[in-house]
Design a protein around this motif. Sequence first.
Motif, PDB file in Angstrom:
ATOM      1  N   ASN A  95       0.828  -1.213   0.000  1.00  0.00           N
ATOM      2  CA  ASN A  95       0.000   0.000   0.000  1.00  0.00           C
ATOM      3  C   ASN A  95       0.862   1.263   0.000  1.00  0.00           C
ATOM      4  O   ASN A  95       0.498   2.275  -0.600  1.00  0.00           O
ATOM      5  CB  ASN A  95      -0.908   0.053   1.236  1.00  0.00           C
ATOM      6  N   ALA A  96       2.006   1.205   0.699  1.00  0.00           N
ATOM      7  CA  ALA A  96       2.873   2.376   0.858  1.00  0.00           C
ATOM      8  C   ALA A  96       3.810   2.586  -0.330  1.00  0.00           C
ATOM      9  O   ALA A  96       4.607   3.519  -0.320  1.00  0.00           O
ATOM     10  CB  ALA A  96       3.683   2.247   2.139  1.00  0.00           C
ATOM     11  N   GLY A  97       3.725   1.723  -1.327  1.00  0.00           N
ATOM     12  CA  GLY A  97       4.585   1.881  -2.499  1.00  0.00           C
ATOM     13  C   GLY A  97       5.984   1.336  -2.310  1.00  0.00           C
ATOM     14  O   GLY A  97       6.923   1.790  -2.960  1.00  0.00           O
ATOM     15  N   THR A 123      -4.390 -16.299   3.230  1.00  0.00           N
ATOM     16  CA  THR A 123      -5.382 -15.329   2.753  1.00  0.00           C
ATOM     17  C   THR A 123      -4.785 -13.930   2.716  1.00  0.00           C
ATOM     18  O   THR A 123      -4.978 -13.188   1.751  1.00  0.00           O
ATOM     19  CB  THR A 123      -6.633 -15.360   3.650  1.00  0.00           C
ATOM     20  N   GLU A 124      -4.042 -13.567   3.753  1.00  0.00           N
ATOM     21  CA  GLU A 124      -3.425 -12.238   3.791  1.00  0.00           C
ATOM     22  C   GLU A 124      -2.363 -12.087   2.700  1.00  0.00           C
ATOM     23  O   GLU A 124      -2.254 -11.024   2.083  1.00  0.00           O
ATOM     24  CB  GLU A 124      -2.817 -11.965   5.169  1.00  0.00           C
ATOM     25  N   ARG A 130      -2.547  -9.307  -4.648  1.00  0.00           N
ATOM     26  CA  ARG A 130      -3.442  -8.505  -5.508  1.00  0.00           C
ATOM     27  C   ARG A 130      -2.998  -7.041  -5.549  1.00  0.00           C
ATOM     28  O   ARG A 130      -3.036  -6.398  -6.592  1.00  0.00           O
ATOM     29  CB  ARG A 130      -4.888  -8.625  -5.035  1.00  0.00           C
ATOM     30  N   VAL A 131      -2.564  -6.509  -4.408  1.00  0.00           N
ATOM     31  CA  VAL A 131      -2.099  -5.122  -4.363  1.00  0.00           C
ATOM     32  C   VAL A 131      -0.769  -4.992  -5.106  1.00  0.00           C
ATOM     33  O   VAL A 131      -0.516  -3.988  -5.781  1.00  0.00           O
ATOM     34  CB  VAL A 131      -1.964  -4.624  -2.904  1.00  0.00           C
ATOM     35  N   LEU A 132       0.061  -6.021  -5.013  1.00  0.00           N
ATOM     36  CA  LEU A 132       1.368  -5.983  -5.675  1.00  0.00           C
ATOM     37  C   LEU A 132       1.257  -5.942  -7.198  1.00  0.00           C
ATOM     38  O   LEU A 132       2.189  -5.490  -7.865  1.00  0.00           O
ATOM     39  CB  LEU A 132       2.220  -7.185  -5.251  1.00  0.00           C
ATOM     40  N   ILE A 145       7.271 -10.702  -8.060  1.00  0.00           N
ATOM     41  CA  ILE A 145       5.810 -10.671  -7.936  1.00  0.00           C
ATOM     42  C   ILE A 145       5.202 -11.832  -8.713  1.00  0.00           C
ATOM     43  O   ILE A 145       4.281 -12.501  -8.235  1.00  0.00           O
ATOM     44  CB  ILE A 145       5.252  -9.308  -8.403  1.00  0.00           C
ATOM     45  N   ALA A 146       5.740 -12.097  -9.899  1.00  0.00           N
ATOM     46  CA  ALA A 146       5.256 -13.225 -10.705  1.00  0.00           C
ATOM     47  C   ALA A 146       5.524 -14.552  -9.992  1.00  0.00           C
ATOM     48  O   ALA A 146       4.657 -15.440  -9.971  1.00  0.00           O
ATOM     49  CB  ALA A 146       5.911 -13.210 -12.078  1.00  0.00           C
TER      50      ALA A 146
END
Length: 154
Positions: A95-97, A123-124, A130-132, A145-146
Amino acid sequence: MISYALAGQADASARVLDEAMRLLSQPSRDDEVRLGQRSVVGDDLYAVYQTTCDIYLGLGTDVIDALQPRLDGLARSSPRTAMISRAKLAHAYANAGQPADAVRLAWETLDAHDQVGSHSALTEVRRTSRVLRQWEVRADVRGEIADLAHRLSG
């Protein structure tokens, strides 16, 4: 409280969190079932709930500042809670970039999951993944990420 945060309703989430903490702080009677987490109490319990709501509301930096210093203490009281909190912290970094930190913590969570096991932690990490996705355009984290997404799908 968390459902309000997931729905983006910050005021309702804060109001319900305050009410929940008020109820949890009341002494219980001998014939009552104890509510809350047995391994996390007091300010740490409030911080876990508050930061969870803040993460789901899209916050990052304040959550990192509140949750990061608590990880060691949480690990001493409950490895499972610490693992879940580490996954939430990864989400806060996303979230913080700060996707590199988010990916690192997500992998640490998955490694800990192999030892401790927790559906909540997985789950977390999925929420973090999803955010990444928004950071996949960055060459420094694209492959990681992939790889994370691939591990989660398998």
